[in-house]
Structures are given as structure tokens and as C-alpha cells.
Design an enzyme around this catalytic site. Structure first.
Site, PDB file in Angstrom:
ATOM      1  N   GLY A 203      43.197 113.534 139.016  1.00  0.00           N
ATOM      2  CA  GLY A 203      43.050 113.843 137.597  1.00  0.00           C
ATOM      3  C   GLY A 203      42.820 112.603 136.755  1.00  0.00           C
ATOM      4  O   GLY A 203      42.048 112.630 135.780  1.00  0.00           O
ATOM      5  N   ASP A 204      43.452 111.509 137.125  1.00  0.00           N
ATOM      6  CA  ASP A 204      43.263 110.241 136.412  1.00  0.00           C
ATOM      7  C   ASP A 204      41.833 109.739 136.590  1.00  0.00           C
ATOM      8  O   ASP A 204      41.223 109.213 135.647  1.00  0.00           O
ATOM      9  CB  ASP A 204      44.243 109.193 136.922  1.00  0.00           C
ATOM     10  CG  ASP A 204      45.669 109.700 136.941  1.00  0.00           C
ATOM     11  OD1 ASP A 204      46.043 110.499 136.060  1.00  0.00           O
ATOM     12  OD2 ASP A 204      46.424 109.316 137.857  1.00  0.00           O
TER      13      ASP A 204
END
Length: 301
Positions: free
Chosen positions: A249-250
């Protein structure tokens, strides 16, 4: 320059075992250690993509020294506030499956909040800053809202990648971007999703609550976005063997921001974000530019 703020960073200590036996002495066949924390991951992927970045945050003790040294070795510029205690160590035990023991981090006080707000106040005009992840003991669920209020910088393009109260309380300051995953979105509204239109409806709710752009990461289904014009768009995931989803997600957030910095449209930026998330999930560690570009040449699901 993209700025990231990681208030509760970590050293991620990965231990690989053939089998874990509770209550017995276990011997690993391999270990590794790496800097961790959502904002730090964003800075590392931005660096991989050739975007200048400055990682800000809180560092404590000898583990904080090691964290900063590892970031500098990777070419990441840093501006961390030093506090007492020590930066947490997250232990990840891999035996085919992964178990985690995450540290709590140093205990900090209100003076830390004031100092971090001052860092936001001093950022250049119209800068992009990513507020990411959890906060250590002593800081409350309105921490991001508090520092945004103190900084009083409405010109900043603020991205918030956090969960629960940290995210919800920041919405009143109209962040430029937020990125909950499906589970985090459900937790905010107390719902369990059974259909795609439900996800879209609640993503719109976040826009109504103040977010200018909302990306919801959907794991193996890719991601959907509601932009500040109310337009809906979605990008499917790529096919591949999932090895480790930590940081996926980062990576999505970093690649999306990098693409917007280079003038890409929202849907193009979302496509690059999904490719970065998938490329990260298909390996151990964060995706490189070459790995992301290789996926972009393929057709997603």
C-alpha cells in the site's frame, strides 16, 4: 521534493525458520533487518522512482541511530526529532506463514507534537507531505488533526495514509489524498463489504467528510479512486505470486504521487500505483523502478 512524516518508525527484524516450536529454542536459517514504517516506505519507493524526498519523523536511542544510518545508506535525506527511549523493533517470524510481534515505540509528550507541527509550518509553499502510519505512546487519535491545525498551512498537499481515528479526525482539514484499504474503510463505517458499489458509496462518503481524493486499495482486485471532481475510476491488479504484502500500500501511494508530480492524469497515476503495489507484493522488500515498469508493460487482470 516530497516530504514524509513517520511518527512511529521501526527496525523490521525478519527471522526465517523451518518450523516454530512454542516454548522451545528455535534456530533460524536466516535473518535480515531493514528500516520500516509507512512513511519511510513511501520515501524509499519515491527514491527508487527518482523523486527527491525528505523523510521526517521521530527517532529514539541506539535503534533510532541505526534506523537513520540505514536510511542515509539508501540515499534518503532525513530530518528526525530525537526523543528518549528507543525506536521500536518489529519482529517478523517467517515459517511459510508470517507471524509478527510489533513494538510500541517510545513514550512521547505534547512537546513532540508541537515540534512536529513546526516542521510542517516550515515546509515550502505548496509542498506535498505524506502523514503515514501509527503514532507512539503519548500521542492520541487526533494527532494528525492537531499538527495540521497547529501548522495552519492550507496550501500544503497533504496525503494521509493511516487508519481509524487518526484518519477520520484529519478529514476536517481536507487532505489532498487519503488511501484506506478495504478493511480500514469497513472499520471506519462499521460495515462488511459484499459488493463493489458499497465500496464506492463509502469512498464517496469520505469525500463528503473532507477528503479531496480517495484511493481505496483492494488487494488482489486492484484499487478504485474517487477524485476531487467526483469522478470514479478503477484499475485491476496484475497476476502474480504474492510473496509479501508488507509495504504494498505504501508503494501504491508513492508511485501515485510520483506520477502526479510528473504531470500524469489521475487514472494513469492510479495505474502506476497499482503496478507498484503489485510489484512489491510479488517479492520481499519494496519494488524497484525496473520491476514496476516491467509490470506496466503487461495487461492486468
Amino acid at each position: 521534493m516530497i516530504y514524509t512524516l513517520t511518527c512511529n518508525p521501526a527496525l523490521d527484524y525478519v527471522v526465517r525458520l523451518d518450523k516454530y516450536r512454542e516454548g522451545a529454542t528455535n534456530r533460524s536459517y536466516g535473518e535480515s533487518i531493514a528500516p520500516g514504517g509507512k512513511g519511510i516506505n513511501v520515501s524509499l519507493v519515491l527514491k527508487n522512482l527518482g523523486i527527491p524526498t525528505l523523510a521526517m519523523g521521530i527517532a529514539a536511542g541506539f535503534t533510532g541511530d541505526m534506523l537513520l544510518g540505514m536510511l542515509q545508506e539508501r540515499g534518503i535525506a532525513t530530518d528526525f526529532l530525537r526523543v528518549g527511549g528507543f525506536t521500536r523493533i518489529n519482529v517478523k517470524i517467517k515459517t511459510g506463514r508470517e507471524s509478527e510481534i510489533n513494538g510500541s515505540g517510545p513514550a512521547v509528550g505534547e512537546s513532540v507534537a508541537e515540534a512536529l507541527a513546526q516542521k510542517l509550518t516550515s515546509l515550502p509553499e505548496n509542498a506535498c507531505v505524506v502523514l503515514a502510519g501509527s503514532v507512539p505512546n503519548g500521542l492520541s487519535g487526533d494527532f494528525y488533526a492537531h499538527i495540521l491545525n497547529k501548522a495552519n498551512r492550507r496550501d500544503l498537499r497533504v496525503a494521509v495514509d493511516a487508519s481509524g481515528a487518526l484518519l477520520v479526525n484529519a478529514l476536517q482539514y481536507c487532505p489532498w489524498l487519503i488511501k484506506p484499504n478495504l478493511e480500514e474503510l469497513g472499520e471506519i463505517f462499521g460495515v462488511r463489504f459484499t459488493a463493489r458499489d458499497q465500496v464506492e458509496r463509502y469512498a464517496h462518503r469520505l469525500c463528503e467528510m473532507g477528503a479531496r481524493n480517495v484511493i481505496v486499495s483492494l488487494g488482489s482486485y486492484g484499487a478504485l479512486m474517487i477524485n476531487e471532481r467526483g469522478e470514479e475510476m478503477s484499475v485491476p491488479a496484475y497476476i502474480g505470486e504474492v510473496v509479501d504484502t508488507v509495504g504494498a500500500g505504501d508503494a501504491l501511494v508513492a508511485a501515485f504521487i510520483a506520477a502526479k508530480e510528473r504531470g500524469r492524469t489521475d487514472v494513469e497515476a492510479l495505474r502506476r500505483g497499482v503496478a507498484a503495489g503489485c510489484a512489491t507484493a510479488f517479492k520481499e522488500g519494496l519494488a524497484t523502478r525496473a520491476e514496476i515498469d516491467a509490470l506496466l508493460k503487461r495487461t492486468p487482470l
